[in-house]
Scaffold this active site. Structure first.
Site, PDB file in Angstrom:
ATOM      1  N   VAL A  67       0.932  -1.176   0.007  1.00 16.49           N
ATOM      2  CA  VAL A  67      -0.111  -0.042  -0.081  1.00 16.49           C
ATOM      3  C   VAL A  67       1.065   1.088  -0.100  1.00 16.49           C
ATOM      4  O   VAL A  67       1.874   1.294   1.055  1.00 16.49           O
ATOM      5  CB  VAL A  67      -0.834  -0.048   1.244  1.00 16.49           C
ATOM      6  CG1 VAL A  67      -1.595   1.268   1.292  1.00 16.49           C
ATOM      7  CG2 VAL A  67      -1.805  -1.351   1.345  1.00 16.49           C
TER       8      VAL A  67
ATOM      9  N   ALA B 152       4.496   4.057   3.079  1.00 11.68           N
ATOM     10  CA  ALA B 152       3.978   2.980   2.282  1.00 11.68           C
ATOM     11  C   ALA B 152       4.057   1.954   3.480  1.00 11.68           C
ATOM     12  O   ALA B 152       4.884   1.940   4.607  1.00 11.68           O
ATOM     13  CB  ALA B 152       4.757   2.500   1.210  1.00 11.68           C
ATOM     14  N   LYS B 153       3.678   0.575   3.054  1.00 11.31           N
ATOM     15  CA  LYS B 153       3.823  -0.645   3.858  1.00 11.31           C
ATOM     16  C   LYS B 153       3.464  -1.808   2.997  1.00 11.31           C
ATOM     17  O   LYS B 153       2.396  -1.443   2.059  1.00 11.31           O
ATOM     18  CB  LYS B 153       3.158  -0.505   5.077  1.00 11.31           C
ATOM     19  CG  LYS B 153       3.482  -1.609   6.314  1.00 11.31           C
ATOM     20  CD  LYS B 153       4.514  -0.942   7.074  1.00 11.31           C
ATOM     21  CE  LYS B 153       4.914  -1.553   8.126  1.00 11.31           C
ATOM     22  NZ  LYS B 153       5.823  -0.951   9.080  1.00 11.31           N
ATOM     23  N   GLY B 154       4.029  -2.942   3.401  1.00 13.33           N
ATOM     24  CA  GLY B 154       3.714  -3.881   2.587  1.00 13.33           C
ATOM     25  C   GLY B 154       3.975  -5.189   3.545  1.00 13.33           C
ATOM     26  O   GLY B 154       4.239  -5.214   4.565  1.00 13.33           O
TER      27      GLY B 154
END
Ligand code: NAD
Length: 411
Positions: free
Chosen positions: A56, A101-103
């Site tokens: 994201v 962001a992050k994932g």
């Protein structure tokens, strides 16, 4: 209250202070891009497994997006989305030129062989290599990932796009990483804890500290605070808590953990207590550095520490936050308290772009400078507007992102 609801609540409290319009709130809360990919891999025994991977990208108004990759069986899009937005506010609070962001991948890494982990990581990068990069989105380690995984990511990305170590941070020091990255979050927690103590008029020598979690963050915070003359009276890990009124020798505890697979189990230099008891000790400072959600409305009234430093992400739930505020507890919020890690990740990226190796002294000096400046700004805002440090930190971060968004032009 769920984690994503709490993040929204904190956002709105700060947005009220900033008098942001509903339209601006919607813009800032909506991620720029959400990606879900299929990761089909062959396991060591020949079975085919299909996993889900996420990235994201929340916001890039202030720079390339930045945030960790979490490999954990409970990872889902909701959680990743909230964590991505927190990264946007966190990078803005410490004023480094990044967005958020992050994932992650929904997988239990404890059940994978190293080769399976590598195949899964490389397959994931095959799916997302076009949307990450040193100028767009730079992943980093988080739960379930480590420097080696970051090295695989760099290698896999470079196969498509050519050599560029700045595509990912948290790499091994001998493979384009930076000295001081592994201590950075815990050291930052220590630096900020001392700053807060100073503002509250407490001397480190008169400060008893309880630290929950003795992993990367908790152990480095403990070492730093002990060297600053705080008395660490309790530490803990998944095996339970360890209490000694006269103070625990952190170097000895670390030696014990090093000999026992990183565990404090069997540590006999202190009394054994539970993790719940540790949180409720009569100390001047409590540092939750393990899991989220450990201080809830059920135990908030029993928390006696007048100062909590949120080293873990979201250790204090939103309803407990209000109860603690009412009983006069000061909370240094996670988006500032644990920002040392992303700050040194930023230094790693700068180093990679300069092709110039930084040394540990420089990393520590600049970390101190970045965190101290952010702390002073958050503290002043909190005093001036008579708001909590959490709302002040969110306000500082959200204010910076909204002004950058407007400056760039929205049409
Ligand atoms: P880690 O895996 O190195 O250590 C976690 C510690 O918590 C271990 O000592 C473990 O035994 C303990 N623990 C696990 N379950 C527990 C339980 N039920 N009760 C008590 N202790 C328990 O992790 P870390 O990197 O030190 O991260 C700790 C926290 O800080 C996490 O919330 C993480 O999201 C957050 N954080 C870490 C970084 C970083 O750079 N490492 C950056 C920002 C935030």
């Amino acid at each position: 209250m769920k984690f994503n609801e709490a993040v929204k609540l904190y956002f709105n409290r700060a947005a009220d202070q900033l008098e942001l319009t509903d339209d601006m709130r919607a813009l800032l809360l909506t991620p720029k891009r959400e990606v879900q990919v299929q990761i089909a891999v062959e396991m060591d025994n020949g079975d085919l497994r299909t996993l889900l991977g996420y990235r994201v990208q929340h916001d890039n108004a202030r720079g390339p997006m930045k945030g960790g990759l979490r490999f954990h069986h409970e990872v889902d899009l909701d959680e990743v989305r909230s964590l991505a937005s927190l990264m946007t506010w966190k990078t803005a609070v410490v004023n480094i030129p990044y967005g958020g962001a992050k994932g992650g991948i929904a997988v239990d890494v404890t059940k994978l062989s190293k080769r399976e982990l590598e195949r899964i990581t490389r397959k994931f990068i095959d799916e997302i290599h076009e949307i990450i990069g040193p100028d767009t989105d730079i992943p980093a380690p988080d739960m379930g990932t480590n420097p080696e995984v970051m090295a695989w990511i760099m290698n896999q990305h470079n196969k498509y796009h050519g050599f560029n170590p700045g595509v990912v941070t948290g790499k091994p020091v001998e493979h384009y990483g930076i000295p001081g990255r592994s201590e950075a979050t815990g050291r930052g927690v220590g630096i900020l804890a001392l700053k807060t103590l100073g503002r509250l008029g407490h001397k480190p020598q008169a400060t008893r500290v309880a630290i929950q979690g003795f992993g990367n963050v908790g152990s480095h915070a403990a070492l730093f605070l002990q060297s600053a003359q705080c008395k660490i009276v309790a530490i803990s890990d998944v095996s339970g808590g360890y209490y000694r009124a006269e103070g625990i020798n952190i170097s000895e505890a670390l030696e014990h953990a090093a000999k026992h697979k990183s565990s404090l189990a069997g540590y006999t230099e202190a009394d054994h207590i539970s993790n719940e008891q540790l949180l409720e000790l009569d100390v001047e400072m409590l540092v939750p550095a393990a899991l989220g959600g450990v201080i809830t409305k059920d135990n908030a009234a029993r928390i006696r520490a007048p100062l909590i430093i949120e080293a873990a992400n979201a250790p204090v739930l939103a309803d407990a936050d209000d109860l603690l505020a009412a009983q006069g507890t000061t909370i240094l919020p996670d988006i500032l308290a644990n920002a040392g890690g992303v700050t040194v990740s930023y230094f790693e990226w700068v180093q990679n772009r300069q092709y110039y190796q930084w040394n540990l002294d420089r990393v520590r000096q600049e970390l101190d400078h970045v965190l101290s400046s952010a702390f002073e700004e958050v503290w002043e805002l909190s005093r001036r507007n008579e708001i909590s440090l959490r709302t002040a930190a969110f306000m500082l971060g959200i204010g910076r992102v909204s002004r950058a968004t407007i400056s760039a032009g929205i049409t």
